[in-house]
Design a protein around this motif. Structure first.
Motif, PDB file in Angstrom:
ATOM      1  N   ALA A 193       4.192 -21.834   8.082  1.00  0.00           N
ATOM      2  CA  ALA A 193       5.114 -21.105   8.952  1.00  0.00           C
ATOM      3  C   ALA A 193       6.516 -21.677   8.810  1.00  0.00           C
ATOM      4  CB  ALA A 193       4.656 -21.190  10.406  1.00  0.00           C
ATOM      5  N   THR A 194       6.606 -22.981   8.670  1.00  0.00           N
ATOM      6  CA  THR A 194       7.904 -23.621   8.484  1.00  0.00           C
ATOM      7  C   THR A 194       8.466 -23.307   7.100  1.00  0.00           C
ATOM      8  OG1 THR A 194       7.148 -25.405   9.920  1.00  0.00           O
ATOM      9  CG2 THR A 194       9.148 -25.792   8.687  1.00  0.00           C
ATOM     10  N   VAL A 195       7.610 -23.366   6.076  1.00  0.00           N
ATOM     11  CA  VAL A 195       8.050 -22.975   4.737  1.00  0.00           C
ATOM     12  C   VAL A 195       8.543 -21.528   4.752  1.00  0.00           C
ATOM     13  CG1 VAL A 195       7.264 -22.505   2.385  1.00  0.00           C
ATOM     14  CG2 VAL A 195       6.544 -24.600   3.536  1.00  0.00           C
ATOM     15  N   SER A 196       7.816 -20.684   5.457  1.00  0.00           N
ATOM     16  CA  SER A 196       8.164 -19.263   5.541  1.00  0.00           C
ATOM     17  C   SER A 196       9.585 -19.063   6.061  1.00  0.00           C
ATOM     18  CB  SER A 196       7.162 -18.542   6.448  1.00  0.00           C
ATOM     19  OG  SER A 196       7.548 -17.215   6.712  1.00  0.00           O
ATOM     20  N   ALA A 197      10.008 -19.940   6.966  1.00  0.00           N
ATOM     21  CA  ALA A 197      11.347 -19.811   7.563  1.00  0.00           C
ATOM     22  C   ALA A 197      12.452 -19.973   6.529  1.00  0.00           C
ATOM     23  CB  ALA A 197      11.528 -20.837   8.674  1.00  0.00           C
ATOM     24  N   SER A 198      12.141 -20.588   5.401  1.00  0.00           N
ATOM     25  CA  SER A 198      13.154 -20.801   4.362  1.00  0.00           C
ATOM     26  C   SER A 198      13.126 -19.720   3.292  1.00  0.00           C
ATOM     27  CB  SER A 198      12.954 -22.171   3.706  1.00  0.00           C
ATOM     28  OG  SER A 198      11.760 -22.186   2.944  1.00  0.00           O
TER      29      SER A 198
END
Length: 215
Positions: A193-198
């Motif tokens: 989910a954090t990777v997705s934010a980038s």
């Protein structure tokens, strides 16, 4: 299968840099946004590390935090917020007014929002890795789907298969907390989910996940 982390280092650096700029730009932000940005500024495992830190305080195993534990946890992050803002955060997360916060719900609200299509891909990747369907990914699961034979440290004899697979699992556990070599679905989803934010482009995220996990 190629390492899931092969494309992530540049993205993670970009994400952390952007979050840090937003955190320090002087604009007014609500405390929860500040906490999310602080986690993102620490990279893909920032939210995961916060979750582990909070769980370490859960002495009675209730999987919930009372206000005192929450205040201590937020102060330990080093977040620049007032005591009143911490109380506001707690009240926001404590929706039913019970005096405690469910940690799973807390992390769900903290992580960046994600389209259902991306979440489905992440779940598919986890299910593929979790070969025995016990809800966690372990070294034994990885041995069935992740080959280390092309890994330079394996080829040179510097690390064994188990050591490389353990390092792989630790990527999802963050730099803090209990590196137990066991990845839950929640940890896996929070990481991506954090990777997705980038990643702004849905097609690129789809390609990255499918290539990394040969889906």
């Amino acid at each position: 299968m190629e390492s899931p982390n092969s494309d992530l280092y540049t993205l993670e650096a970009k994400l952390a840099s952007r979050a840090l700029r937003e955190l320090t730009d002087g604009a007014d932000k609500d405390p929860i946004t500040k906490l999310r940005l602080l986690c993102l500024s620490r990279g893909a495992t920032g939210i995961l590390g916060l979750g582990r830190a909070f769980r370490a305080m859960d002495d009675d195993g209730s999987k919930a935090l009372n206000e005192e534990e929450f205040i201590t946890g937020i102060k330990d992050t080093g977040l620049d917020v007032t005591a009143e803002e911490i109380k506001q955060m707690f009240a926001t997360f404590d929706e039913d007014g019970s005096g405690s916060i469910n940690m799973t719900e807390f992390l769900l609200k903290l992580r960046p929002p994600m389209p259902q299509g991306r979440l489905s891909l992440i779940d598919q990747a986890f299910d593929k890795m979790d070969r025995d369907n016990d809800g966690v990914i372990t070294i034994e699961d990885l041995k069935n789907v992740y080959s280390v034979k092309e890994h330079p440290l394996y080829q040179s004899g510097e690390k064994s298969e188990d050591e490389i697979l353990t390092d792989f699992l630790h990527n999802f556990e963050g730099g803090r907390g209990n590196l137990d070599g066991v990845i839950t679905r929640e940890e896996f989803v929070n990481y991506y989910a954090t990777v997705s934010a980038s990643i702004d482009d849905d097609m690129y995220f789809d390609l990255m996940m499918r290539r990394a996990y040969a889906m």
